[in-house]
Design a protein around this motif. Structure first.
Motif, PDB file in Angstrom:
ATOM      1  N   ILE A  70       3.812   0.844   5.993  1.00  0.00           N
ATOM      2  CA  ILE A  70       3.850   0.473   7.407  1.00  0.00           C
ATOM      3  C   ILE A  70       5.281   0.612   7.905  1.00  0.00           C
ATOM      4  CG2 ILE A  70       3.328  -1.298   9.116  1.00  0.00           C
ATOM      5  CD1 ILE A  70       1.590  -2.657   6.947  1.00  0.00           C
ATOM      6  N   GLU A  71       5.447   1.309   9.011  1.00  0.00           N
ATOM      7  CA  GLU A  71       6.775   1.517   9.583  1.00  0.00           C
ATOM      8  C   GLU A  71       6.790   0.947  10.999  1.00  0.00           C
ATOM      9  OE1 GLU A  71      10.052   5.140   9.836  1.00  0.00           O
ATOM     10  OE2 GLU A  71       7.913   5.582   9.816  1.00  0.00           O
ATOM     11  N   LEU A  72       7.782   0.097  11.279  1.00  0.00           N
ATOM     12  CA  LEU A  72       7.900  -0.535  12.601  1.00  0.00           C
ATOM     13  C   LEU A  72       9.250  -0.210  13.220  1.00  0.00           C
ATOM     14  CD1 LEU A  72       6.588  -2.865  10.424  1.00  0.00           C
ATOM     15  CD2 LEU A  72       5.955  -3.824  12.631  1.00  0.00           C
ATOM     16  N   VAL A  96      -2.457  -8.773  -1.557  1.00  0.00           N
ATOM     17  CA  VAL A  96      -1.627  -7.596  -1.811  1.00  0.00           C
ATOM     18  C   VAL A  96      -0.280  -8.028  -2.374  1.00  0.00           C
ATOM     19  CG1 VAL A  96      -2.713  -6.152  -0.058  1.00  0.00           C
ATOM     20  CG2 VAL A  96      -0.777  -7.612   0.572  1.00  0.00           C
ATOM     21  N   GLU A  97       0.407  -7.081  -2.985  1.00  0.00           N
ATOM     22  CA  GLU A  97       1.731  -7.335  -3.558  1.00  0.00           C
ATOM     23  C   GLU A  97       2.747  -6.473  -2.832  1.00  0.00           C
ATOM     24  OE1 GLU A  97       3.897  -7.319  -7.980  1.00  0.00           O
ATOM     25  OE2 GLU A  97       1.846  -6.559  -7.709  1.00  0.00           O
ATOM     26  N   MET A  98       3.895  -7.033  -2.541  1.00  0.00           N
ATOM     27  CA  MET A  98       4.935  -6.294  -1.830  1.00  0.00           C
ATOM     28  C   MET A  98       5.760  -5.472  -2.813  1.00  0.00           C
ATOM     29  SD  MET A  98       7.965  -7.785   0.625  1.00  0.00           S
ATOM     30  CE  MET A  98       8.922  -8.431  -0.760  1.00  0.00           C
ATOM     31  N   VAL A  99       5.853  -4.172  -2.541  1.00  0.00           N
ATOM     32  CA  VAL A  99       6.742  -3.313  -3.325  1.00  0.00           C
ATOM     33  C   VAL A  99       8.144  -3.392  -2.742  1.00  0.00           C
ATOM     34  CG1 VAL A  99       7.199  -0.962  -4.113  1.00  0.00           C
ATOM     35  CG2 VAL A  99       4.836  -1.763  -3.917  1.00  0.00           C
ATOM     36  N   THR A 100       8.269  -3.091  -1.460  1.00  0.00           N
ATOM     37  CA  THR A 100       9.538  -3.247  -0.740  1.00  0.00           C
ATOM     38  C   THR A 100       9.248  -3.623   0.697  1.00  0.00           C
ATOM     39  OG1 THR A 100       9.655  -0.909  -0.089  1.00  0.00           O
ATOM     40  CG2 THR A 100      10.780  -1.525  -2.138  1.00  0.00           C
ATOM     41  N   ALA A 101      10.195  -4.291   1.320  1.00  0.00           N
ATOM     42  CA  ALA A 101      10.156  -4.591   2.746  1.00  0.00           C
ATOM     43  C   ALA A 101      11.605  -4.698   3.184  1.00  0.00           C
ATOM     44  CB  ALA A 101       9.396  -5.884   3.020  1.00  0.00           C
ATOM     45  N   ARG A 102      12.062  -3.709   3.939  1.00  0.00           N
ATOM     46  CA  ARG A 102      13.494  -3.674   4.253  1.00  0.00           C
ATOM     47  C   ARG A 102      13.755  -2.745   5.433  1.00  0.00           C
ATOM     48  NH1 ARG A 102      14.732  -0.416  -1.364  1.00  0.00           N
ATOM     49  NH2 ARG A 102      13.789   1.565  -0.774  1.00  0.00           N
ATOM     50  N   PRO A 103      14.915  -2.902   6.073  1.00  0.00           N
ATOM     51  CA  PRO A 103      15.290  -1.967   7.143  1.00  0.00           C
ATOM     52  C   PRO A 103      15.440  -0.565   6.572  1.00  0.00           C
ATOM     53  CG  PRO A 103      16.636  -3.946   7.222  1.00  0.00           C
ATOM     54  CD  PRO A 103      15.884  -4.001   5.928  1.00  0.00           C
ATOM     55  N   ILE A 161       6.155  -1.533   2.170  1.00  0.00           N
ATOM     56  CA  ILE A 161       5.296  -0.838   1.216  1.00  0.00           C
ATOM     57  C   ILE A 161       4.554  -1.899   0.407  1.00  0.00           C
ATOM     58  CG2 ILE A 161       5.169   0.777  -0.719  1.00  0.00           C
ATOM     59  CD1 ILE A 161       7.696   2.075   0.248  1.00  0.00           C
ATOM     60  N   LEU A 162       3.228  -1.833   0.447  1.00  0.00           N
ATOM     61  CA  LEU A 162       2.362  -2.806  -0.219  1.00  0.00           C
ATOM     62  C   LEU A 162       1.519  -2.111  -1.284  1.00  0.00           C
ATOM     63  CD1 LEU A 162       0.997  -4.423   3.060  1.00  0.00           C
ATOM     64  CD2 LEU A 162       2.879  -5.320   1.668  1.00  0.00           C
ATOM     65  N   SER A 212      -9.231  -1.997  -0.869  1.00  0.00           N
ATOM     66  CA  SER A 212      -9.810  -2.830   0.190  1.00  0.00           C
ATOM     67  C   SER A 212      -8.789  -3.826   0.730  1.00  0.00           C
ATOM     68  CB  SER A 212     -11.049  -3.564  -0.332  1.00  0.00           C
ATOM     69  OG  SER A 212     -10.723  -4.370  -1.451  1.00  0.00           O
ATOM     70  N   ASN A 213      -8.034  -4.470  -0.183  1.00  0.00           N
ATOM     71  CA  ASN A 213      -7.040  -5.450   0.258  1.00  0.00           C
ATOM     72  C   ASN A 213      -5.892  -4.795   1.016  1.00  0.00           C
ATOM     73  OD1 ASN A 213      -8.428  -7.617  -0.804  1.00  0.00           O
ATOM     74  ND2 ASN A 213      -7.285  -7.668  -2.714  1.00  0.00           N
ATOM     75  N   VAL A 214      -5.440  -3.643   0.531  1.00  0.00           N
ATOM     76  CA  VAL A 214      -4.347  -2.941   1.207  1.00  0.00           C
ATOM     77  C   VAL A 214      -4.796  -2.478   2.594  1.00  0.00           C
ATOM     78  CG1 VAL A 214      -2.884  -0.885   1.154  1.00  0.00           C
ATOM     79  CG2 VAL A 214      -3.193  -2.228  -0.917  1.00  0.00           C
ATOM     80  N   THR A 215      -6.017  -1.993   2.693  1.00  0.00           N
ATOM     81  CA  THR A 215      -6.549  -1.551   3.985  1.00  0.00           C
ATOM     82  C   THR A 215      -6.619  -2.714   4.972  1.00  0.00           C
ATOM     83  OG1 THR A 215      -7.867   0.181   2.925  1.00  0.00           O
ATOM     84  CG2 THR A 215      -8.514  -0.488   5.149  1.00  0.00           C
ATOM     85  N   VAL A 216      -7.097  -3.873   4.494  1.00  0.00           N
ATOM     86  CA  VAL A 216      -7.188  -5.061   5.350  1.00  0.00           C
ATOM     87  C   VAL A 216      -5.797  -5.474   5.838  1.00  0.00           C
ATOM     88  CG1 VAL A 216      -7.677  -7.542   5.362  1.00  0.00           C
ATOM     89  CG2 VAL A 216      -9.330  -5.949   4.383  1.00  0.00           C
ATOM     90  N   ALA A 217      -4.826  -5.500   4.935  1.00  0.00           N
ATOM     91  CA  ALA A 217      -3.467  -5.911   5.294  1.00  0.00           C
ATOM     92  C   ALA A 217      -2.851  -4.961   6.315  1.00  0.00           C
ATOM     93  CB  ALA A 217      -2.597  -5.978   4.043  1.00  0.00           C
TER      94      ALA A 217
END
Length: 218
Positions: free
Chosen positions: A8-10, A29-36, A45-46, A51-56
């Motif tokens: 996901i990119e914001l 879900v488990e977080m791989v990375t979340a950063r600027p 990146i999750l 199914s869980n990743v799609t829902v998130a």
């Protein structure tokens, strides 16, 4: 073992932090990375079941619709790709080295998955976004024939994505010993900073990266 990856990119860093919290609370879900991510974007990146990743990803896309740049789910990812994303890969350089550079983190992750499923190669390194202008870099190692086949398959995928604009560079180094000998020699002499300063004008103008980062491509 296969898992899914959600990217996901914001376009807002504060909203990206809030979106990360929302994603982790919405499904298992488990977080791989979340950063600027350069320049001024936030990348999440999750990993988890598809199914869980799609829902998130869908939950975040709806809740933060005004800030979403891109959201994608990649299913059935090889476990070695997940390991490389976490930075816990233990592969040592052996034989040839293949490099693939893309303009998108999601494309780089999918290219890595295709590569390891195409031939008997191992991921030596997989880096996405941070400090690279939002790009992704994949390094593969193995016999030169396997590396060539894996790089070609991954590059063909990248060429068909977004009209081919997400593939930036591919390179195959047939023998690693000279490569690592020269780089080790330069590092021991502490020449990386000097070379980085020398290459900085070219690197900034052509690749929009620092001279030190450009040294990695040499």
């Amino acid at each position: 073992m296969y898992k899914a990856i959600g990217v996901i990119e914001l376009k807002s860093i504060p909203m990206g932090v809030s979106a990360t919290d929302a994603a982790l609370k919405s499904a298992g879900v488990e977080m791989v990375t979340a950063r600027p991510a350069c320049p001024g974007k936030y990348e999440i990146i999750l990993t988890g079941s598809i199914s869980n990743v799609t829902v998130a990803c869908e939950h975040v896309s709806l809740k933060f619709a005004n800030y979403i740049i891109d959201s994608s789910v990649i299913g059935k990812i090889d476990e070695s790709v997940i390991t490389a994303l976490f930075g816990t890969a233990t592969s040592e350089p052996d034989g040839a080295l293949g490099l693939i550079e893309t303009f998108s983190a999601a494309t780089s992750i999918k290219a890595a998955d295709i590569a390891v499923k195409t031939a008997r190669v191992e991921i030596y390194d997989l880096r996405v976004s941070r400090g690279m202008g939002g790009k992704g870099v994949l390094m593969l190692t193995g016999d030169v024939g396997d590396v060539t086949a894996a790089v070609e398959a991954a590059a063909n995928y990248a060429k068909t994505t977004a009209n081919g604009f997400l593939l930036w560079l591919t390179l195959i180094v047939p023998a690693l010993f000279p490569y690592f000998f020269v780089t080790a020699f330069i590092s021991r002499l502490n020449l990386t900073v000097s070379l980085g300063k020398l290459l900085s004008p070219l690197a900034r103008r052509v690749f929009n990266i620092s001279g030190t980062a450009f040294f990695c491509y040499l």
